[in-house]
Scaffold this motif. Structure first.
Motif, PDB file in Angstrom:
ATOM      1  N   ARG A 258       0.841  -1.210   0.000  1.00 50.58           N
ATOM      2  CA  ARG A 258       0.000   0.000   0.000  1.00 50.58           C
ATOM      3  C   ARG A 258       0.873   1.256   0.000  1.00 50.58           C
ATOM      4  O   ARG A 258       0.570   2.232  -0.712  1.00 50.58           O
ATOM      5  CB  ARG A 258      -0.914  -0.007   1.219  1.00 50.58           C
ATOM      6  N   GLU A 259       1.927   1.240   0.780  1.00 54.38           N
ATOM      7  CA  GLU A 259       2.818   2.400   0.857  1.00 54.38           C
ATOM      8  C   GLU A 259       3.486   2.661  -0.491  1.00 54.38           C
ATOM      9  O   GLU A 259       3.553   3.810  -0.954  1.00 54.38           O
ATOM     10  CB  GLU A 259       3.869   2.146   1.934  1.00 54.38           C
TER      11      GLU A 259
ATOM     12  N   GLN B 287       0.872   4.038  -3.032  1.00 61.45           N
ATOM     13  CA  GLN B 287       0.549   5.446  -2.818  1.00 61.45           C
ATOM     14  C   GLN B 287       1.707   6.359  -3.201  1.00 61.45           C
ATOM     15  O   GLN B 287       1.498   7.513  -3.602  1.00 61.45           O
ATOM     16  CB  GLN B 287       0.166   5.671  -1.348  1.00 61.45           C
TER      17      GLN B 287
ATOM     18  N   ALA C 127      -2.970   1.440  -6.797  1.00 57.46           N
ATOM     19  CA  ALA C 127      -3.624   2.636  -6.261  1.00 57.46           C
ATOM     20  C   ALA C 127      -4.853   3.031  -7.068  1.00 57.46           C
ATOM     21  O   ALA C 127      -5.676   3.812  -6.595  1.00 57.46           O
ATOM     22  CB  ALA C 127      -2.633   3.797  -6.220  1.00 57.46           C
TER      23      ALA C 127
ATOM     24  N   VAL D 156      -6.538  -6.519   0.870  1.00 56.93           N
ATOM     25  CA  VAL D 156      -5.132  -6.900   0.995  1.00 56.93           C
ATOM     26  C   VAL D 156      -5.008  -7.895   2.151  1.00 56.93           C
ATOM     27  O   VAL D 156      -5.453  -7.612   3.264  1.00 56.93           O
ATOM     28  CB  VAL D 156      -4.239  -5.673   1.240  1.00 56.93           C
TER      29      VAL D 156
END
Length: 246
Positions: free
Chosen positions: A196-197, A200, A210, A217
């Motif tokens: 996710r990091e 983004q 994204a 997840v």
């Protein structure tokens, strides 16, 4: 997207060098508890095909569509597709061309690719195929955690070289409807939080994540080949995903 009350067919596709056999342990667990699960070998990865080294991503995408038709998948009876690792390129093409055929996509230590992506843009045209590298080299590219010596030996014996045209062909995507297909990321060698990091932050390998409208997840900590290191757990996770997609 049309949904039905019957349990959807689940189609499994493994990554580079692998055929349907890679999913044997997962399917053994999964089919024992109900869902209709099938694995396929992509064009170019059948060791008995004398023309396999000439196969392209388009050939692989067409092979997936043909297998879906054989299984009776349609807009009225959409499937769940499970794609591992380098299967993400042909599967992304099929999701783009036929989004109506899917109730959900499950990416196993993988994810959707962005348009224009090329796996090996610098691979010479003279290279007809790319064999499985040494495990020392492979382990620097992807985690081998959880794989026994016996599993690695089987991997080596059954691996089929990856066709050069597949590795050089750009993925061209045009239909944003692919991003509306419900999606599950099964994160193994990289955690879901990291994915996710990176998504983004716009990392090119994860930027498409994204853009997804419906994303779940799930972490399954292990190496890059969970179908061998944690087959029962992976099967149970996919069974749960299939049940939620009914």
């Amino acid at each position: 997207m049309t949904q039905t009350t019957s349990s959807p067919t689940i189609l499994f596709i493994a990554g580079h060098w692998l055929g349907a056999w890679a999913w044997d342990e997962v399917l053994e667990h999964l089919n024992a508890v109900g869902p209709r699960a099938v694995a396929m070998t992509l064009p170019g990865l059948d060791a008995n095909d004398p023309g396999r080294a000439t196969k392209t991503l388009d050939d692989q995408a067409a092979g997936i569509v043909g297998e879906l038709a054989r299984l009776g998948v349609s807009e009225q009876q959409p499937a769940i597709i499970v794609a591992h690792s380098g299967a993400n390129a042909p599967v992304s093409l099929v999701l783009d061309r036929h989004p109506e055929l899917f109730a959900r996509v499950v990416w196993v230590d993988s994810g959707p690719v962005a348009t224009g992506s090329v796996f090996a843009p610098d691979l010479s045209e003279e290279v007809e195929e790319l064999p499985l590298p040494s495990f020392e080299v492979l382990g620097q590219q992807a985690s081998l955690e959880g794989l026994s010596a016996e599993v690695l030996e089987r991997f080596r014996e059954r691996a089929v070289p990856q066709p050069g045209p597949v590795l050089r062909q750009p993925v061209e995507l045009v239909d944003d409807a692919r991003r509306r297909i419900p999606t599950t990321l099964v994160c193994c060698s990289i955690s879901g939080a990291q994915v996710r990091e990176l998504a983004q932050a716009g990392h090119p390998m994860f930027a498409e994540v994204a853009e997804l409208d419906h994303l779940d997840v799930v972490d399954l900590p292990t190496g890059h080949w969970p179908m061998w290191s944690r087959p029962g757990d992976l099967a149970e996770l996919i069974r749960a995903v299939a049940s939620s997609s009914d």
